[in-house]
Design a protein around this motif. Structure first.
Motif, PDB file in Angstrom:
ATOM      1  N   TYR A   1       0.799  -1.230   0.000  1.00 49.82           N
ATOM      2  CA  TYR A   1       0.000   0.000   0.000  1.00 49.82           C
ATOM      3  C   TYR A   1       0.830   1.278   0.000  1.00 49.82           C
ATOM      4  N   ARG A   2       2.162   1.144   0.080  1.00 45.30           N
ATOM      5  CA  ARG A   2       3.029   2.312   0.264  1.00 45.30           C
ATOM      6  C   ARG A   2       2.769   3.400  -0.766  1.00 45.30           C
ATOM      7  N   TYR A   3       2.596   3.039  -2.029  1.00 42.82           N
ATOM      8  CA  TYR A   3       2.527   4.068  -3.068  1.00 42.82           C
ATOM      9  C   TYR A   3       1.187   4.809  -3.085  1.00 42.82           C
ATOM     10  N   LEU A   4       0.236   4.341  -2.279  1.00 42.76           N
ATOM     11  CA  LEU A   4      -1.016   5.082  -2.128  1.00 42.76           C
ATOM     12  C   LEU A   4      -0.926   6.125  -1.016  1.00 42.76           C
ATOM     13  N   LEU A   5       0.075   5.994  -0.136  1.00 38.37           N
ATOM     14  CA  LEU A   5       0.218   6.891   1.001  1.00 38.37           C
ATOM     15  C   LEU A   5       1.430   7.795   0.787  1.00 38.37           C
ATOM     16  N   ASP A   6       1.214   9.084   0.761  1.00 38.20           N
ATOM     17  CA  ASP A   6       2.314  10.018   0.535  1.00 38.20           C
ATOM     18  C   ASP A   6       3.142  10.267   1.791  1.00 38.20           C
ATOM     19  N   ASP A   7       2.653   9.837   2.957  1.00 43.51           N
ATOM     20  CA  ASP A   7       3.323  10.152   4.211  1.00 43.51           C
ATOM     21  C   ASP A   7       3.869   8.918   4.924  1.00 43.51           C
ATOM     22  N   ALA A   8       4.109   7.831   4.181  1.00 42.21           N
ATOM     23  CA  ALA A   8       4.583   6.601   4.814  1.00 42.21           C
ATOM     24  C   ALA A   8       6.032   6.737   5.254  1.00 42.21           C
ATOM     25  N   PRO A   9       6.369   6.238   6.449  1.00 42.61           N
ATOM     26  CA  PRO A   9       7.770   6.242   6.895  1.00 42.61           C
ATOM     27  C   PRO A   9       8.604   5.296   6.024  1.00 42.61           C
ATOM     28  N   PRO A  10       9.940   5.366   6.140  1.00 34.66           N
ATOM     29  CA  PRO A  10      10.792   4.465   5.359  1.00 34.66           C
ATOM     30  C   PRO A  10      10.503   3.000   5.695  1.00 34.66           C
ATOM     31  N   PRO A  11      10.670   2.109   4.734  1.00 38.67           N
ATOM     32  CA  PRO A  11      10.491   0.677   5.026  1.00 38.67           C
ATOM     33  C   PRO A  11      11.469   0.199   6.098  1.00 38.67           C
TER      34      PRO A  11
END
Length: 468
Positions: free
Chosen positions: A279-289
């Motif tokens: 889902y990362r690319y749907l969220l602009d505010d995700a922390p680093p993996p």
């Protein structure tokens, strides 16, 4: 002559009525006019609405009133707006017609402007113009074409940073990768650590392979480091599965500090992490993996295109742990399939290189944001989600249990996933995962959410006690 036989511009405005004093704010009255005209059948699906300035001049109000009315109408699923084309009716038809909506499967919604159809059609035409049918009909080789690896590196760069192609694996979806990793790294009876509620695909893979899932306590920030330490000691597990960004199903995103703590435990204990990050690319505010915090040591990183772009691509990029050439994973994958479709891999490569993939993700984000606003409007019960997430996680009120609720809702033509679908062990939470992408458009989603809200507000204490 009926109003619908008049000139197009007159027809666009004919649904309006004079404002009524004491009937609420003018923008609300405009929405009410619009909704009643749709319900009566005067306005139908696809009908154009007047430009905002035209309607403002006609009604004698300022432009901000119309803008506010149109925004709220979009939130309610009554209309859709497209840049350069205008606004159009999305509602319409008979609201009493039976529904058949699957909100149980987590899939991205189609962009409302139909761009997915256009992009897929034009891309396929271009592929067949550039490649022979023979080149698009082969089985996948053990190593993907270098051009595809370069595209995959480009796609992963915003999350992982600069990469070499070494060890990078392309497979037919993250489910295949999870099964292959478990096959290669566990024996029947081994324990695998995970959240107490987790991705159903992991549950299925573990069951098929005879692997024991060992749930680890979590909080709103995600898995608790001290609980992970204890589980490592008690279980003897060597594998950990996590979905830290927009967790499926709870919708929580693990903050950076907690990710660092989990990374520290992984490295200290020498366990291997499967980081599933669809889902990362749907969220602009995700922390680093977490993979970046472990230096990719002891970490598989899975980036599926199914949840952020298009399920039909059936493609996932997998980074094995640092220093792993990916051969063992490739062998496990080949033992169960002949790899990805050459046609779909060519489409993935073309979309990434042309920028179409990024553009489509942005359009899916816009549609998801609109559907989330619609959910906020129609669902009064608290739930957990993200403004551009694919689902909401809703705790049922005390008068309902999940078995009774999902059954009653299915009878009304709406499917959702109950908490039991995600429980790794022990009692399942009395919750629902409602996936907003399953409805064909916002109007259909609005009808489904209204049925969910109405059912949530029914008092079924007597029936609920029967099912406990």
């Amino acid at each position: 002559m009926s109003p619908r036989d008049e000139s197009p511009l007159t027809t666009e405005i004919a649904w309006t009525r004079p404002f009524t004093a004491g009937s609420g704010a003018k923008y609300i009255q405009i929405i009410d006019m619009l909704e009643k005209s749709i319900q009566s059948g005067f306005l139908q699906h696809g009908d154009a609405l007047p430009p905002q300035r035209t309607l403002a001049a006609h009604l004698g109000v300022d432009l901000t009133t119309i803008t506010r009315a149109y925004n709220e109408a979009r939130n309610r699923g009554l209309i859709a707006s497209y840049t350069g084309r205008g606004s159009f009716v999305m509602g319409g038809g008979n609201p009493d017609l039976p529904l058949n909506v699957d909100l149980a499967m987590n899939i991205p919604p189609q962009p409302a402007n139909g761009s997915m159809t256009q992009q897929a059609g034009s891309a396929m035409a271009e592929l067949f113009a550039r490649h022979s049918i023979e080149a698009l009909s082969i089985y996948q080789h053990e190593l993907p074409p270098r051009s595809l690896l370069h595209a995959a590196q480009s796609w992963l760069r915003p999350a992982i940073g600069e990469l070499s192609g070494e060890g990078l694996v392309v497979c037919s979806g993250s489910q295949a990768a999870i099964f292959a990793i478990l096959s290669a790294r566990t024996c029947p009876g081994d324990a695998v650590l995970c959240d107490a509620v987790t991705y159903p695909g992991l549950l299925l893979a573990a069951e098929q392979l005879g692997v024991r899932l060992w749930p680890v306590a979590s909080c709103a920030d995600g898995m608790q480091p001290d609980a992970l330490e204890q589980a490592c000691q008690e279980s003897g597990a060597r594998l950990l599965y996590l979905n830290p960004t927009f967790h499926n199903p709870t919708a929580h995103t693990m903050p950076l500090g907690r990710r660092q703590e989990i990374a520290d435990v992984i490295l200290r204990r020498g366990i291997t992490l499967i980081e599933d990050d669809p889902y990362r690319y749907l969220l602009d505010d995700a922390p680093p993996p977490i993979a970046t915090l472990t230096g990719r040591r002891n970490t598989y990183y899975l980036a599926s295109l199914s949840k952020c772009l298009w399920p039909s691509l059936r493609t996932s990029f997998v980074l094995p742990p640092h220093g792993d050439d990916g051969q063992q994973l490739q062998l496990s994958l080949r033992a169960s399939s002949m790899g990805c479709s050459a046609l779909l891999l060519a489409l993935v490569e073309q979309w990434i290189n042309s920028g179409s993939a990024t553009q489509l993700v942005q359009e899916i984000q816009r549609e998801t944001r609109a559907r989330q606003r619609l959910a906020r409007t129609l669902l009064s019960h608290p739930y957990q989600t993200h403004p551009t997430g694919l689902h909401v996680w809703l705790e049922l009120p005390t008068q309902w249990n999940q078995e009774l609720f999902t059954h009653a809702l299915r009878e009304q033509g709406v499917s959702v996933a109950g908490g039991q679908s995600f429980a790794a062990a022990g009692p399942a939470p009395n919750c629902l995962r409602i996936s907003l992408g399953g409805a064909k458009d916002q109007a259909e989603l609005g009808r489904a959410l209204q049925k969910i809200e109405a059912l949530l507000n029914q008092d079924r204490r007597r029936e609920s006690r029967t099912f406990v």
